[in-house]
Design a protein around this motif. Structure first.
Motif, short mmCIF file in Angstrom:
data_model
loop_
_atom_site.label_atom_id
_atom_site.label_comp_id
_atom_site.label_asym_id
_atom_site.label_seq_id
_atom_site.Cartn_x
_atom_site.Cartn_y
_atom_site.Cartn_z
N ALA A 167 -2.54 13.04 -4.52
CA ALA A 167 -1.18 12.83 -5.03
C ALA A 167 -0.86 11.34 -5.12
N LEU A 168 -1.27 10.59 -4.11
CA LEU A 168 -1.01 9.14 -4.12
C LEU A 168 -1.74 8.48 -5.29
N ARG A 170 -2.33 10.00 -8.14
CA ARG A 170 -1.63 10.43 -9.35
C ARG A 170 -0.29 9.74 -9.53
N CYS A 171 0.16 9.01 -8.54
CA CYS A 171 1.50 8.44 -8.61
C CYS A 171 1.54 7.33 -9.64
N ALA A 196 -2.71 0.62 -3.41
CA ALA A 196 -1.50 1.12 -2.74
C ALA A 196 -1.76 2.49 -2.12
N ALA A 197 -2.49 3.34 -2.83
CA ALA A 197 -2.78 4.69 -2.31
C ALA A 197 -3.62 4.60 -1.04
N THR A 200 -1.48 3.22 1.95
CA THR A 200 -0.57 4.21 2.52
C THR A 200 -1.33 5.30 3.26
#
Lengths: 210, 210
Positions: A167-168, A170-171, A196-197, A200
């Motif tokens: 999901a991160l 796909r953001c 960034a993914a 996090t």
DNA sequence: GTCTATAGGCCGATAGAC
DNA sequence: GTCTATCGGCCTATAGAC
């Protein structure tokens, strides 16, 4: 198209191959409803009667294309290295490969057509999910379990950790690209998204140093 | 898709209202290509000529439906409380409201139709994004900035923090629901997704205590 | 198997009365 | 504005020759 070791998935008929190839290109580019059997026959350089000799209906041809597309999945297990001890480096590499694959025009087209036709073909969503995201998800869960065993990752539920990493990725960039809002995502954008993914995800799941 | 973002919502004509309502239901349920003007006229209980008296073409009617759908957006600013000092509680509430909205059948249908028709109507993706995700994104960024000012959140780039929170909400349940893989996501699944998203986001962006 | 030619129907859009 | 009735075209699918 040469003499390479291609998948002889359907059968040896060259006309059938032409039909499937042309149909795939048109269906993915314009969607099921906007493509006529005439257009497919023209693009495949066969007559409409030949087309119907190989596929009983437009639906059947679409199903054949879906099966063909689903079988061609390049996200292989070697995406997940086991020899490199560098957690950050591994995660970066996995994220980069996965996001690049998700952003390919072909992948995006498959995703769009699948979402578009789930009403008409209820099976479609399942076929797509199992051949794509689900496969990656399982491989990533296995990888996570390995890192947990090494003691460098703490994840109570590896499936959540896996879903969240995807999901991160796909953001931002992918979400907007799937809506055709930005035709060419630059390498810089991709790098930033992956970075960034990874950052996090590591803050949430990296084991405390000790 | 001619015409700008018109605002002629409360058009006095009852027939026009019937047409738009019926068209919206059919387009969202079956997609643009699978719905005929005959079917819309029948569902709206008007003649096809009346339909064409209000909308010059099928494309124009579709554009009208899109404008109607986009203007009806329930995610309001009061989703973001400013008086409650409890960071965890605020985040939970925001996440819960947002995910429930994203999982509504109507929201999912709009998302599917939008992705399906971005090839035919390039404007569509932008209209959807600006009326939906973008609006929430900006409100969430403002909220994040407020938390940063309070000193309870650390985020170098609020837009990334915002994109990532939305992505974490979309993980798992929403992604599978958008592919029609699980018709009714249970409350427990929704709760678990929100809880996991909040937990991961806080680990990444909550300011160190002290 | 492959072609040309066509059947039969539904589609988007319109004409003309009221 | 609203209706009934209809047009011309493109669609999926098939017939029949080779």
């Amino acid at each position: 198209m040469g003499g390479g070791a291609a998948f002889s998935r359907s059968d040896g008929s060259p006309k059938r191959r032409q039909i499937v190839t042309a149909a795939e290109r048109l269906f993915l580019a314009h969607g099921y409803g906007a493509v006529s059997m005439d257009a497919i026959a023209r693009a495949a350089q066969v007559s409409k009667a030949t087309l119907y000799a190989h596929f009983a209906s437009k639906d059947a041809l679409f199903a054949g294309v879906v099966a063909e597309v689903g079988s061609d999945n390049p996200v292989a297990g070697d995406l997940f290295p086991t020899d490199n001890p560098d957690l950050l480096g591994q995660l970066r590499r996995i994220g980069h490969s996965a996001l690049h694959f998700m952003l390919r025009e072909r992948t995006l087209s498959i995703y769009r057509v699948t979402m578009a036709e789930t009403a008409r073909f209820p099976e479609l969503g399942r076929v797509f999910y199992e051949n794509g995201p689900q496969r990656f998800r399982q491989m990533f869960q296995t990888w996570v379990a390995g890192q947990v065993a090494r003691g460098v990752v703490t994840a109570e539920d590896p499936s959540i950790a896996s879903d969240q990493f995807m999901a991160l990725l796909r953001c931002g960039v992918f979400f907007r690209a799937s809506l055709s809002l930005q035709p060419p995502p630059t390498d810089a954008e991709i790098d930033a998204t992956v970075e960034a993914a990874v950052a996090t995800w590591l803050k949430a799941f990296a084991a405390p140093a000790g």
